[in-house]
Design an enzyme around this catalytic site. Structure first.
Site, mmCIF file in Angstrom:
data_model
loop_
_atom_site.group_PDB
_atom_site.id
_atom_site.type_symbol
_atom_site.label_atom_id
_atom_site.label_comp_id
_atom_site.label_asym_id
_atom_site.label_seq_id
_atom_site.Cartn_x
_atom_site.Cartn_y
_atom_site.Cartn_z
ATOM 1 N N ASP A 246 -1.359 10.718 -3.436
ATOM 2 C CA ASP A 246 -1.741 9.065 -3.777
ATOM 3 C C ASP A 246 -2.864 9.027 -3.465
ATOM 4 O O ASP A 246 -3.747 9.721 -3.355
ATOM 5 C CB ASP A 246 -1.103 8.252 -1.990
ATOM 6 C CG ASP A 246 -1.237 6.967 -2.866
ATOM 7 O OD1 ASP A 246 -0.921 6.442 -3.808
ATOM 8 O OD2 ASP A 246 -1.498 5.895 -1.531
ATOM 9 N N SER A 247 -3.481 7.402 -4.191
ATOM 10 C CA SER A 247 -5.019 7.205 -4.554
ATOM 11 C C SER A 247 -5.592 7.302 -2.729
ATOM 12 O O SER A 247 -6.478 7.587 -2.928
ATOM 13 C CB SER A 247 -4.731 6.014 -5.041
ATOM 14 O OG SER A 247 -4.190 4.871 -4.567
ATOM 15 N N HIS B 145 1.399 0.508 -0.122
ATOM 16 C CA HIS B 145 0.824 -0.476 0.847
ATOM 17 C C HIS B 145 1.504 -1.773 1.134
ATOM 18 O O HIS B 145 1.349 -1.673 2.047
ATOM 19 C CB HIS B 145 -0.266 -1.626 -0.026
ATOM 20 C CG HIS B 145 -1.983 -0.082 0.866
ATOM 21 N ND1 HIS B 145 -1.784 1.098 -0.171
ATOM 22 C CD2 HIS B 145 -2.906 -0.222 1.284
ATOM 23 C CE1 HIS B 145 -2.592 1.656 -0.078
ATOM 24 N NE2 HIS B 145 -3.714 0.772 0.140
ATOM 25 N N GLU C 81 -4.869 -1.716 4.610
ATOM 26 C CA GLU C 81 -5.866 -1.198 5.331
ATOM 27 C C GLU C 81 -6.690 -1.259 6.462
ATOM 28 O O GLU C 81 -7.105 -1.126 6.824
ATOM 29 C CB GLU C 81 -6.463 -1.013 4.075
ATOM 30 C CG GLU C 81 -5.733 0.014 2.755
ATOM 31 C CD GLU C 81 -6.496 1.186 2.887
ATOM 32 O OE1 GLU C 81 -7.902 1.268 2.734
ATOM 33 O OE2 GLU C 81 -5.927 2.357 1.867
ATOM 34 N N CYS D 43 4.264 -0.986 -4.036
ATOM 35 C CA CYS D 43 3.361 -0.520 -4.109
ATOM 36 C C CYS D 43 3.312 0.335 -3.085
ATOM 37 O O CYS D 43 3.885 -0.118 -1.955
ATOM 38 C CB CYS D 43 2.562 -1.665 -3.671
ATOM 39 S SG CYS D 43 0.338 -0.631 -3.005
ATOM 40 N N CYS E 106 2.288 7.554 -5.725
ATOM 41 C CA CYS E 106 1.467 5.810 -5.568
ATOM 42 C C CYS E 106 2.229 5.411 -6.802
ATOM 43 O O CYS E 106 2.310 6.121 -8.375
ATOM 44 C CB CYS E 106 0.241 6.440 -5.961
ATOM 45 S SG CYS E 106 -0.589 5.214 -6.559
HETATM 46 N N1 DGL Z 1 -1.428 3.460 -4.303
HETATM 47 C C1 DGL Z 1 -1.006 2.245 -4.905
HETATM 48 C C2 DGL Z 1 -0.109 2.162 -5.195
HETATM 49 O O1 DGL Z 1 1.152 2.301 -4.683
HETATM 50 C C3 DGL Z 1 -1.925 1.357 -4.069
HETATM 51 C C4 DGL Z 1 -3.718 1.992 -3.500
HETATM 52 C C5 DGL Z 1 -4.121 1.819 -5.306
HETATM 53 O O2 DGL Z 1 -4.208 0.927 -5.896
HETATM 54 O O3 DGL Z 1 -4.324 3.108 -5.174
HETATM 55 O O4 DGL Z 1 0.120 1.065 -6.734
#
Ligand code: DGL
Length: 280
Positions: free
Chosen positions: A14-15, A199, A157, A197, A77
């Site tokens: 993931d990011s 998050h 976050e 997403c 992600c």
């Molecule tokens: N993990 C990203 C997503 O699911 C969210 C956070 C980001 O913008 O990197 O799209």
């Protein structure tokens, strides 16, 4: 001696820490499996970056996992799944790759009764239209509205997932989409909301309160885990029953922050010593 592929870990990327919501679901569904998780915390967020950058980052992250030896890749992600899934499948033809967009779309289509589906995600995911296409493919009559909710990423976050600030942000984003004061009429309002997403599941309670009890709120992590289980079975890659190796965590930036914030997403305490820093 030949490696027993079934005993290799599943690589999850993931990011940042958001994909830990997917890892959590994977660990619940697949207790025999081991996992190697990489969070590209140095370059978070992906959601505001260009598709070219996200594609490049996704290739670098998955290369790191493939070189360490994984039997499958889970792109945990939404932004990277939306932009880079095909490129990753091409780059690593020997490793099955699963993303989170299709499972989310499938769960949304299964939940809707009216065919009106709302998707909330990052700017990049919404702009690229991957959810809209995936839903339309599965459910051609669906009426889809997609909206970027970037502030939800920061709120998650910070651990501000409920309370007046989270609720005010949720109202600002969601009221125009749903049948609430100031929104469209009941007949046009979506009956399903896909959290597109990683998050957003942390804010699911607040979101559900704002959209009301008649709207199904979909977290794609569960459906993604079911898809991984299915793929493991079909490819003969499922790990034998027994005690799996502990999950290993890699991050591209400060392990302290990864552990502190990541614990919220994973639902259990993480120590900085559990996280190794890698340079991509
Ligand atoms: N993990 C990203 C997503 O699911 C969210 C956070 C980001 O913008 O990197 O799209």
């Amino acid at each position: 001696m030949q490696t027993d592929t079934t005993r290799l870990p599943i690589g999850v990327f993931d990011s940042g820490v958001g994909g830990l919501t997917v890892l959590r679901a994977l660990r619940q569904h697949l207790p025999a499996e081991s996992f190697l998780y990489l969070g590209d915390t140095a370059r978070l967020p992906y959601g505001t970056k260009s598709p070219q950058s996200v594609m490049r980052y996704a290739l670098q992250c998955t290369r790191q996992l493939v070189e360490r030896g994984v039997k499958m890749l889970v792109v945990a992600c939404n932004t990277a799944s939306a932009v880079a899934l095909d490129a990753l499948a091409q780059a690593w033809p020997e490793v099955p790759v699963v993303g989170v967009v299709r499972p989310g779309a499938r769960a949304g289509c299964a939940a809707t009764r009216s065919g009106r589906i709302a998707v909330i995600a990052t700017e990049g995911t919404v702009r690229g239209g991957a959810y809209q296409r995936a839903i339309q493919e599965l459910c051609p009559e669906a009426h889809i509205v997609a909206k970027a909710c970037p502030l939800f990423v920061a709120l998650a976050e910070e651990g501000w997932t409920s309370g007046p600030v989270a609720e005010a942000v949720a109202r600002e984003y969601l009221e125009p989409l749903f049948c609430v004061p100031g929104g469209p009429g009941a007949a046009q309002a979506p009956d399903t909301l896909v959290l597109g997403c990683t998050h957003f599941p942390l804010l699911a309670g607040t979101v559900a309160r704002v959209v009301g009890p008649d709207v199904a709120v979909i977290d794609s992590a569960q459906t993604a885990a079911a898809e991984v289980a299915d793929l493991l079975a079909r490819t003969g890659l499922a790990a034998p029953k027994g005690s799996p190796a502990p999950t290993r965590f890699l991050a591209t930036d400060d392990p302290g922050r990864f552990a502190r914030v990541g614990g919220l997403f994973l639902g259990r305490t993480l120590a900085p010593d559990d996280v190794a820093v890698v340079d991509l």
